[in-house]
Write a protein that holds these residues in place. Structure first.
Motif, PDB file in Angstrom:
ATOM      1  N   THR A  11      91.457  23.352 -22.321  1.00 21.26           N
ATOM      2  CA  THR A  11      90.222  22.961 -21.636  1.00 21.26           C
ATOM      3  C   THR A  11      89.065  22.866 -22.622  1.00 21.26           C
ATOM      4  O   THR A  11      88.239  21.942 -22.541  1.00 21.26           O
ATOM      5  N   VAL A  12      89.001  23.791 -23.568  1.00 17.13           N
ATOM      6  CA  VAL A  12      87.957  23.729 -24.599  1.00 17.13           C
ATOM      7  C   VAL A  12      88.112  22.458 -25.423  1.00 17.13           C
ATOM      8  O   VAL A  12      87.127  21.767 -25.727  1.00 17.13           O
ATOM      9  N   LEU A  13      89.353  22.128 -25.791  1.00 17.16           N
ATOM     10  CA  LEU A  13      89.587  20.905 -26.557  1.00 17.16           C
ATOM     11  C   LEU A  13      89.152  19.671 -25.760  1.00 17.16           C
ATOM     12  O   LEU A  13      88.570  18.738 -26.321  1.00 17.16           O
ATOM     13  N   ALA A  14      89.427  19.686 -24.465  1.00 15.24           N
ATOM     14  CA  ALA A  14      89.036  18.551 -23.619  1.00 15.24           C
ATOM     15  C   ALA A  14      87.521  18.475 -23.461  1.00 15.24           C
ATOM     16  O   ALA A  14      86.925  17.393 -23.517  1.00 15.24           O
ATOM     17  N   ALA A  15      86.886  19.625 -23.267  1.00  9.85           N
ATOM     18  CA  ALA A  15      85.443  19.660 -23.020  1.00  9.85           C
ATOM     19  C   ALA A  15      84.635  19.292 -24.252  1.00  9.85           C
ATOM     20  O   ALA A  15      83.504  18.814 -24.136  1.00  9.85           O
ATOM     21  N   THR A  16      85.201  19.509 -25.429  1.00 12.65           N
ATOM     22  CA  THR A  16      84.470  19.245 -26.679  1.00 12.65           C
ATOM     23  C   THR A  16      84.890  17.938 -27.340  1.00 12.65           C
ATOM     24  O   THR A  16      84.416  17.622 -28.433  1.00 12.65           O
ATOM     25  N   ASN A  17      85.753  17.178 -26.685  1.00  8.65           N
ATOM     26  CA  ASN A  17      86.204  15.896 -27.233  1.00  8.65           C
ATOM     27  C   ASN A  17      85.159  14.824 -26.917  1.00  8.65           C
ATOM     28  O   ASN A  17      85.117  14.269 -25.816  1.00  8.65           O
ATOM     29  N   THR A  18      84.331  14.527 -27.879  1.00 10.45           N
ATOM     30  CA  THR A  18      83.204  13.623 -27.641  1.00 10.45           C
ATOM     31  C   THR A  18      83.644  12.166 -27.454  1.00 10.45           C
ATOM     32  O   THR A  18      82.828  11.316 -27.058  1.00 10.45           O
ATOM     33  N   SER A  19      84.918  11.868 -27.719  1.00  9.39           N
ATOM     34  CA  SER A  19      85.395  10.514 -27.460  1.00  9.39           C
ATOM     35  C   SER A  19      85.673  10.300 -25.966  1.00  9.39           C
ATOM     36  O   SER A  19      85.855   9.152 -25.533  1.00  9.39           O
ATOM     37  N   GLN A  20      85.667  11.382 -25.203  1.00 16.26           N
ATOM     38  CA  GLN A  20      85.845  11.289 -23.753  1.00 16.26           C
ATOM     39  C   GLN A  20      84.484  11.154 -23.071  1.00 16.26           C
ATOM     40  O   GLN A  20      83.524  11.826 -23.455  1.00 16.26           O
ATOM     41  N   PRO A  21      84.366  10.306 -22.057  1.00 12.76           N
ATOM     42  CA  PRO A  21      83.103  10.211 -21.311  1.00 12.76           C
ATOM     43  C   PRO A  21      82.768  11.556 -20.669  1.00 12.76           C
ATOM     44  O   PRO A  21      83.672  12.314 -20.280  1.00 12.76           O
ATOM     45  N   PRO A  22      81.487  11.865 -20.534  1.00 10.73           N
ATOM     46  CA  PRO A  22      81.093  13.148 -19.942  1.00 10.73           C
ATOM     47  C   PRO A  22      81.695  13.394 -18.566  1.00 10.73           C
ATOM     48  O   PRO A  22      82.079  14.517 -18.241  1.00 10.73           O
ATOM     49  N   ARG A  23      81.803  12.359 -17.743  1.00  8.23           N
ATOM     50  CA  ARG A  23      82.323  12.560 -16.384  1.00  8.23           C
ATOM     51  C   ARG A  23      83.768  13.050 -16.422  1.00  8.23           C
ATOM     52  O   ARG A  23      84.173  13.860 -15.585  1.00  8.23           O
ATOM     53  N   ARG A  24      84.571  12.553 -17.362  1.00  7.77           N
ATOM     54  CA  ARG A  24      85.950  13.029 -17.478  1.00  7.77           C
ATOM     55  C   ARG A  24      85.976  14.489 -17.908  1.00  7.77           C
ATOM     56  O   ARG A  24      86.752  15.297 -17.377  1.00  7.77           O
ATOM     57  N   ARG A  25      85.144  14.823 -18.874  1.00  9.17           N
ATOM     58  CA  ARG A  25      85.126  16.208 -19.352  1.00  9.17           C
ATOM     59  C   ARG A  25      84.701  17.163 -18.242  1.00  9.17           C
ATOM     60  O   ARG A  25      85.274  18.252 -18.094  1.00  9.17           O
ATOM     61  N   VAL A  26      83.746  16.753 -17.433  1.00  9.49           N
ATOM     62  CA  VAL A  26      83.309  17.587 -16.310  1.00  9.49           C
ATOM     63  C   VAL A  26      84.437  17.779 -15.312  1.00  9.49           C
ATOM     64  O   VAL A  26      84.678  18.886 -14.819  1.00  9.49           O
ATOM     65  N   ARG A  27      85.165  16.700 -15.004  1.00  5.11           N
ATOM     66  CA  ARG A  27      86.273  16.811 -14.048  1.00  5.11           C
ATOM     67  C   ARG A  27      87.351  17.758 -14.568  1.00  5.11           C
ATOM     68  O   ARG A  27      87.929  18.538 -13.804  1.00  5.11           O
ATOM     69  N   LEU A  28      87.650  17.693 -15.852  1.00  5.43           N
ATOM     70  CA  LEU A  28      88.686  18.558 -16.420  1.00  5.43           C
ATOM     71  C   LEU A  28      88.260  20.023 -16.368  1.00  5.43           C
ATOM     72  O   LEU A  28      89.060  20.902 -16.006  1.00  5.43           O
ATOM     73  N   VAL A  29      87.014  20.296 -16.695  1.00  2.59           N
ATOM     74  CA  VAL A  29      86.522  21.679 -16.626  1.00  2.59           C
ATOM     75  C   VAL A  29      86.510  22.159 -15.177  1.00  2.59           C
ATOM     76  O   VAL A  29      86.865  23.309 -14.886  1.00  2.59           O
ATOM     77  N   THR A  30      86.145  21.276 -14.262  1.00  2.79           N
ATOM     78  CA  THR A  30      86.158  21.631 -12.841  1.00  2.79           C
ATOM     79  C   THR A  30      87.575  21.984 -12.381  1.00  2.79           C
ATOM     80  O   THR A  30      87.779  22.950 -11.624  1.00  2.79           O
ATOM     81  N   GLY A  31      88.553  21.205 -12.840  1.00  2.00           N
ATOM     82  CA  GLY A  31      89.936  21.509 -12.497  1.00  2.00           C
ATOM     83  C   GLY A  31      90.362  22.869 -13.015  1.00  2.00           C
ATOM     84  O   GLY A  31      91.003  23.648 -12.297  1.00  2.00           O
ATOM     85  N   PHE A  32      90.008  23.171 -14.253  1.00  2.65           N
ATOM     86  CA  PHE A  32      90.314  24.482 -14.841  1.00  2.65           C
ATOM     87  C   PHE A  32      89.712  25.602 -14.005  1.00  2.65           C
ATOM     88  O   PHE A  32      90.397  26.571 -13.638  1.00  2.65           O
ATOM     89  N   LEU A  33      88.440  25.491 -13.654  1.00  2.00           N
ATOM     90  CA  LEU A  33      87.763  26.562 -12.907  1.00  2.00           C
ATOM     91  C   LEU A  33      88.328  26.722 -11.503  1.00  2.00           C
ATOM     92  O   LEU A  33      88.409  27.842 -10.980  1.00  2.00           O
ATOM     93  N   SER A  34      88.764  25.607 -10.895  1.00  2.00           N
ATOM     94  CA  SER A  34      89.274  25.691  -9.527  1.00  2.00           C
ATOM     95  C   SER A  34      90.565  26.494  -9.439  1.00  2.00           C
ATOM     96  O   SER A  34      90.922  27.016  -8.384  1.00  2.00           O
ATOM     97  N   GLY A  35      91.273  26.603 -10.562  1.00  2.00           N
ATOM     98  CA  GLY A  35      92.527  27.336 -10.562  1.00  2.00           C
ATOM     99  C   GLY A  35      92.378  28.817 -10.287  1.00  2.00           C
ATOM    100  O   GLY A  35      93.318  29.467  -9.811  1.00  2.00           O
ATOM    101  N   PHE A  36      91.196  29.369 -10.548  1.00  2.00           N
ATOM    102  CA  PHE A  36      91.002  30.806 -10.329  1.00  2.00           C
ATOM    103  C   PHE A  36      91.001  31.158  -8.842  1.00  2.00           C
ATOM    104  O   PHE A  36      91.267  32.304  -8.473  1.00  2.00           O
ATOM    105  N   ALA A  37      90.738  30.183  -7.986  1.00  2.00           N
ATOM    106  CA  ALA A  37      90.730  30.437  -6.542  1.00  2.00           C
ATOM    107  C   ALA A  37      91.902  29.792  -5.820  1.00  2.00           C
ATOM    108  O   ALA A  37      92.115  30.060  -4.637  1.00  2.00           O
ATOM    109  N   TYR A  38      92.663  28.960  -6.510  1.00  2.00           N
ATOM    110  CA  TYR A  38      93.733  28.209  -5.856  1.00  2.00           C
ATOM    111  C   TYR A  38      94.991  29.067  -5.732  1.00  2.00           C
ATOM    112  O   TYR A  38      95.578  29.464  -6.743  1.00  2.00           O
ATOM    113  N   ARG A  39      95.398  29.374  -4.503  1.00  2.00           N
ATOM    114  CA  ARG A  39      96.562  30.222  -4.269  1.00  2.00           C
ATOM    115  C   ARG A  39      97.441  29.592  -3.177  1.00  2.00           C
ATOM    116  O   ARG A  39      97.388  29.997  -2.026  1.00  2.00           O
ATOM    117  N   PRO A  40      98.259  28.620  -3.515  1.00  2.00           N
ATOM    118  CA  PRO A  40      99.153  28.052  -2.501  1.00  2.00           C
ATOM    119  C   PRO A  40     100.171  29.091  -2.059  1.00  2.00           C
ATOM    120  O   PRO A  40     100.585  29.942  -2.848  1.00  2.00           O
TER     121      PRO A  40
END
Length: 315
Positions: free
Chosen positions: A277-306
């Motif tokens: 996630t750090v590598l994705a968030a700091t990859n400046t070749s990625q548009p900011p919106r993609r980096r935000v979505r990836l970080v959001t996905g990472f954070l959502s995992g802490f509450a996701y309990r199927p």
């Protein structure tokens, strides 16, 4: 949800070591054909083949209906594509209902060499500890050119050579594996339940085999059991290389990795997800919106309990 074309009767009461091969497919008719042919060509043939079709929109349904099968089989066609995780859950549940002793899982683009299942079965028998089989037994998966399939590398156990030293066979003790050729004892599946269907298609296999490892100790990788995996590219899921086409898969993948790591108290898995996630968030070749979505996905995992679904219905 499920349309079942069941062309065989259950095999309850047959050989105690009966094996069901479970294949999940989606829109890859030609690869599926080769996969099924390879299963039927095994030196130790499975007792039944169970195919789960995730509502393919190509001619897969017609192909399966018209195919000249040489083994007992079942075909289950889902009403829509619910992902590989549900596909494998449906197949595993059907295998248990058929009364088999072991379940051999694989994708439709997996091509088993003729002795793949025989080695899985023999290594499982020899590696038994105190009358109990390993948590699972997986094949060595290679890519189309014979190099290691990077998305299917099992996680080695800290004592990776314990079984090899004990039984004198080329096996490696592993904590997790992919669903590209893994043999599961039926009683283990009954005990721990089914894969998380909410994971859709990424990390469901790692979570499931880690869950088995937590109950039964390490699995083993049989180095003589060779299976070719034929995706178009030989690389793992790298979130920092996400594109618009596969962004939501990567988002879901990071969510699943965190969810599984927290649920199973898997520090190693969590640290790996943090790193990616750090590598994705700091990859400046990625548009900011993609980096935000990836970080959001990472954070959502802490509450996701199927929920863990049972492998068999009550009663």
């Amino acid at each position: 949800m499920l349309i079942c074309n069941n062309d065989t009767v259950p095999i309850v009461g047959q050989v105690s070591q009966a094996v069901a091969a479970v294949v999940v497919t989606y829109n890859r008719r030609d690869l599926l054909s080769d996969c099924l042919t390879a299963i039927e060509a095994q030196t130790h043939r499975p007792d039944i083949i169970i195919v789960v079709d995730n509502a393919s929109s190509d001619d897969t349904a017609a192909f399966l209906a018209e195919r000249n099968w040489t083994l007992p089989h079942q075909v289950h066609r889902l009403a829509k594509n619910f992902g590989g995780a549900l596909g494998f859950a449906v197949g595993m549940k059907s295998a248990l209902a058929a009364g088999v002793d072991s379940i051999w899982l694989m994708d439709d683009d997996a091509m088993a060499t003729p002795s793949a299942l025989e080695y899985l079965i023999e290594d499982t028998k020899v590696a038994t500890r105190g009358g109990r089989r390993p948590a699972f037994t997986c094949s060595m998966v290679v890519w189309r050119d014979g190099s290691v399939a990077r998305m299917n590398i099992p996680r080695a156990n800290a004592l990776w050579n314990e079984s090899a030293a004990r039984i004198g066979r080329p096996v490696v003790d592993v904590d997790s594996a992919s669903f590209v050729s893994v043999l599961l004892p039926a009683e283990h599946v009954r005990a721990v339940g089914l894969p998380h269907i909410g994971y859709f298609k990424w990390y469901d296999d790692t979570e499931y085999t880690l869950r088995l490892r937590g109950t039964y100790g390490p699995g083993i990788c049989s180095l003589n059991s060779i299976v070719k995996h034929l995706p178009s590219h030989n690389e793992g899921a790298l979130p920092w290389q996400a594109s618009d086409d596969d962004l939501e898969h990567h988002v879901r993948g990071l969510r699943n990795r965190v969810s599984a790591s927290v649920s199973l108290r898997d520090v190693r898995g969590l640290l790996s997800a943090v790193r990616d996630t750090v590598l994705a968030a700091t990859n400046t070749s990625q548009p900011p919106r993609r980096r935000v979505r990836l970080v959001t996905g990472f954070l959502s995992g802490f509450a996701y309990r199927p929920p863990i679904l049972p492998a068999e219905d009550d009663g």
